[in-house]
Design a protein around this motif. Structure first.
Motif, mmCIF file in Angstrom:
data_model
loop_
_atom_site.group_PDB
_atom_site.id
_atom_site.type_symbol
_atom_site.label_atom_id
_atom_site.label_comp_id
_atom_site.label_asym_id
_atom_site.label_seq_id
_atom_site.Cartn_x
_atom_site.Cartn_y
_atom_site.Cartn_z
ATOM 1 N N ASN A 220 -4.587 13.177 7.081
ATOM 2 C CA ASN A 220 -5.374 12.026 7.515
ATOM 3 C C ASN A 220 -5.696 12.074 9.002
ATOM 4 O O ASN A 220 -6.842 11.864 9.414
ATOM 5 C CB ASN A 220 -4.631 10.734 7.177
ATOM 6 C CG ASN A 220 -4.733 10.370 5.702
ATOM 7 O OD1 ASN A 220 -5.567 10.913 4.980
ATOM 8 N ND2 ASN A 220 -3.895 9.466 5.258
ATOM 9 N N ARG B 142 -2.762 7.094 -5.177
ATOM 10 C CA ARG B 142 -4.138 6.640 -4.967
ATOM 11 C C ARG B 142 -4.950 7.663 -4.183
ATOM 12 O O ARG B 142 -6.140 7.861 -4.436
ATOM 13 C CB ARG B 142 -4.138 5.281 -4.264
ATOM 14 C CG ARG B 142 -3.651 4.150 -5.164
ATOM 15 C CD ARG B 142 -3.695 2.781 -4.512
ATOM 16 N NE ARG B 142 -2.738 2.653 -3.427
ATOM 17 C CZ ARG B 142 -3.046 2.718 -2.136
ATOM 18 N NH1 ARG B 142 -4.300 2.911 -1.756
ATOM 19 N NH2 ARG B 142 -2.104 2.593 -1.211
ATOM 20 N N ASP B 143 -4.300 8.330 -3.231
ATOM 21 C CA ASP B 143 -4.970 9.387 -2.467
ATOM 22 C C ASP B 143 -5.394 10.527 -3.381
ATOM 23 O O ASP B 143 -6.513 11.046 -3.285
ATOM 24 C CB ASP B 143 -4.036 9.907 -1.385
ATOM 25 C CG ASP B 143 -4.599 11.115 -0.657
ATOM 26 O OD1 ASP B 143 -5.399 10.921 0.280
ATOM 27 O OD2 ASP B 143 -4.241 12.255 -1.025
ATOM 28 N N LEU C 111 0.816 -1.211 0.000
ATOM 29 C CA LEU C 111 0.000 0.000 0.000
ATOM 30 C C LEU C 111 0.853 1.266 0.000
ATOM 31 O O LEU C 111 0.478 2.275 -0.610
ATOM 32 C CB LEU C 111 -0.919 0.003 1.216
ATOM 33 C CG LEU C 111 -2.008 -1.069 1.244
ATOM 34 C CD1 LEU C 111 -2.677 -1.109 2.617
ATOM 35 C CD2 LEU C 111 -3.057 -0.809 0.154
ATOM 36 N N ALA C 112 1.991 1.229 0.674
ATOM 37 C CA ALA C 112 2.822 2.426 0.822
ATOM 38 C C ALA C 112 3.425 2.883 -0.500
ATOM 39 O O ALA C 112 3.681 4.077 -0.693
ATOM 40 C CB ALA C 112 3.925 2.173 1.841
ATOM 41 N N GLY D 213 0.957 1.874 6.135
ATOM 42 C CA GLY D 213 1.089 1.885 4.675
ATOM 43 C C GLY D 213 0.064 2.750 3.998
ATOM 44 O O GLY D 213 0.341 3.364 2.963
ATOM 45 N N ASP D 214 -1.132 2.828 4.569
ATOM 46 C CA ASP D 214 -2.210 3.666 4.032
ATOM 47 C C ASP D 214 -3.240 3.857 5.136
ATOM 48 O O ASP D 214 -3.924 2.906 5.522
ATOM 49 C CB ASP D 214 -2.850 3.019 2.809
ATOM 50 C CG ASP D 214 -3.824 3.940 2.081
ATOM 51 O OD1 ASP D 214 -4.620 4.624 2.749
ATOM 52 O OD2 ASP D 214 -3.793 3.982 0.836
ATOM 53 N N GLU E 191 -8.282 -1.927 -2.816
ATOM 54 C CA GLU E 191 -7.668 -2.007 -1.494
ATOM 55 C C GLU E 191 -8.357 -3.050 -0.623
ATOM 56 O O GLU E 191 -7.695 -3.805 0.101
ATOM 57 C CB GLU E 191 -7.715 -0.633 -0.829
ATOM 58 C CG GLU E 191 -6.788 0.404 -1.431
ATOM 59 C CD GLU E 191 -7.341 1.096 -2.671
ATOM 60 O OE1 GLU E 191 -6.734 2.075 -3.128
ATOM 61 O OE2 GLU E 191 -8.397 0.666 -3.190
ATOM 62 N N GLN F 10 0.673 5.007 -2.287
ATOM 63 C CA GLN F 10 -0.343 5.618 -1.444
ATOM 64 C C GLN F 10 -0.702 7.023 -1.911
ATOM 65 O O GLN F 10 -1.877 7.386 -1.992
ATOM 66 C CB GLN F 10 0.127 5.669 0.016
ATOM 67 C CG GLN F 10 -0.843 6.386 0.942
ATOM 68 C CD GLN F 10 -0.329 6.578 2.353
ATOM 69 O OE1 GLN F 10 -1.101 6.865 3.256
ATOM 70 N NE2 GLN F 10 0.973 6.434 2.569
#
Length: 413
Positions: free
Chosen positions: A380, A44-45, A37-38, A92-93, A54, A41
């Protein structure tokens, strides 16, 4: 493991490998997910697509059935492991850590309020079929209205937030039976005409949680699916009030995971790209030798470790209560663990926001580039930490420290 999410979905890195056999192996598996995921990230964000890929990654890794009963194909792990898994994945996310944490809580909801028969049915259903949970239970909105029609319960209304529901297989609904004060939870299929997602989640952070609004239109369930009701009478117990401290510790752990990710990302940037300052009179060859950079990392890492240990301790305490006999829980035990979790949450918010800001001080001006993406961590934590005012958590801990007062159960305590 250096696979991107897209690559990991094309060919699962866990295909053909044995499933983790104990808690330590599950934490290792969570670390492998976090590493995937990292990698992308930030991209994708920025894209803010529906997090279907995911969630599929979580399923492929086996993390979605971590708490599921062994007899139905689950891992049969305990909540203290689940909390650490949430934290690792969030490193990672952060969005995916939140999705997984909410899934665990909603999957456990039937144990909190259901009858033994309902618990067996729901756990067999979600575990054997690897189904993912979302929830439409935001208490700050008006409750969904439930009417009884031809012996069925019919839900109608709107919720402003419904984290993960669009990518879920099952959704937890909560409403009030018209003409009464009866709150009724029910678990329903997410993909049906009566559940309409608004795709209106456009906030500063946690952008991949799919937390937009949802409308519920004539969703019907039988009384047999009304969680905890027997002959239309609710079977109340203190155990159900663990729902709130349990989810507050979910929050705490994905905050800590996001903070871990921030510190790790910043450290990598500092090692590879940050330049030493040449005008200080005590010039160094590399940024890693700068005293102020070393001091900052030392301070932030120490505070993060301390917050994590508090969260681990609180996690072990509530895990013991969640896995004990439901009728054994006392209000006093529940209140004490709620205070400990309130303390852990405020520590996580404080250190998380500090790390999210100070990583720029130890990386330098060039690290503010959008391509680097260091902004994601502060955004976040700042976004979700406003879920409920942290000042009230400080007050709860203060009331316990000064007066020995334990918090009364509420929708947020």
């Amino acid at each position: 493991m250096s696979l991107t999410l897209e690559q990991a979905l094309k060919k699962s890195p866990w295909q053909g490998k044995p499933r983790p056999a104990d808690a330590l192996q599950w934490l290792t598996r969570a670390g492998e997910v976090a590493a995937i995921l990292a990698i992308d990230q930030v991209k994708r964000d920025r894209r803010q697509a529906v997090p279907a890929a995911e969630v599929q990654l979580l399923k492929n890794a086996g993390l979605t059935t971590l708490l599921g009963p062994v007899q139905h194909g689950g891992a049969g792990q305990h909540w203290d492991t689940a909390y650490k898994v949430i934290r690792i994945v969030a490193s990672g996310d952060g969005s995916v850590g939140q999705l997984l944490g909410y899934h665990y809580l909603w999957a456990w909801a039937v144990r909190l309020v259901g009858t033994p028969e309902q618990i067996d049915a729901v756990e067999a259903l979600y575990t054997a079929n690897d189904l993912f949970f979302g929830g439409a239970v935001n208490p700050r909105d008006g409750d969904l209205t439930i009417t009884e029609v031809d012996g069925q319960l019919v839900y109608n209304g709107r919720k402003s937030f419904s984290t993960g529901s669009k990518v879920s297989d099952l959704t937890v609904l909560e409403g009030v039976l018209q003409g009464t004060d009866k709150h009724i939870f029910a678990i329903v299929p997410s993909k049906q005409d009566g559940i309409v997602y608004h795709d209106d989640w456009d906030h500063l952070g946690q952008r991949l949680t799919g937390s937009g609004g949802v409308s519920i239109q004539d969703v019907r369930v039988d009384w047999a699916s009304a969680a905890g009701y027997v002959d239309k009478i609710y079977q109340s117990r203190t155990y159900e009030t663990l729902n709130l401290p349990a989810i507050q510790l979910v929050f705490t752990n994905f905050y800590l995971g996001i903070a871990e990710g921030a510190l790790k990302t910043a450290a990598g940037y500092t090692r590879e790209k940050t330049r030493a300052w040449p005008y200080g009179g005590d010039n160094k060859d590399s940024a890693g030798d700068e005293w102020y950079i070393l001091e900052a990392y030392g301070t932030l890492q120490s505070r993060l470790w301390a917050a994590e240990e508090l969260a681990n301790s609180a996690g072990a305490e509530i895990s013991a209560l969640l896995h004990a006999e439901r009728d054994a829980l006392t209000p006093e035990a529940r209140g004490r663990v709620a205070v400990r979790i309130a303390a852990a949450k405020q520590a996580a918010v404080d250190v998380g926001l500090e790390i999210g800001t100070r990583v720029f001080e130890v990386t330098g001006a060039r690290a503010t580039a959008n391509t680097v993406g260091l902004d994601i961590f502060w955004r976040n934590i700042r976004t979700h930490s406003l879920h409920d005012p942290i000042a009230y958590k400080r007050r709860e801990v203060g009331a316990y420290a000064l007066r020995g007062q334990i918090p009364e159960p509420t929708w947020y305590t």
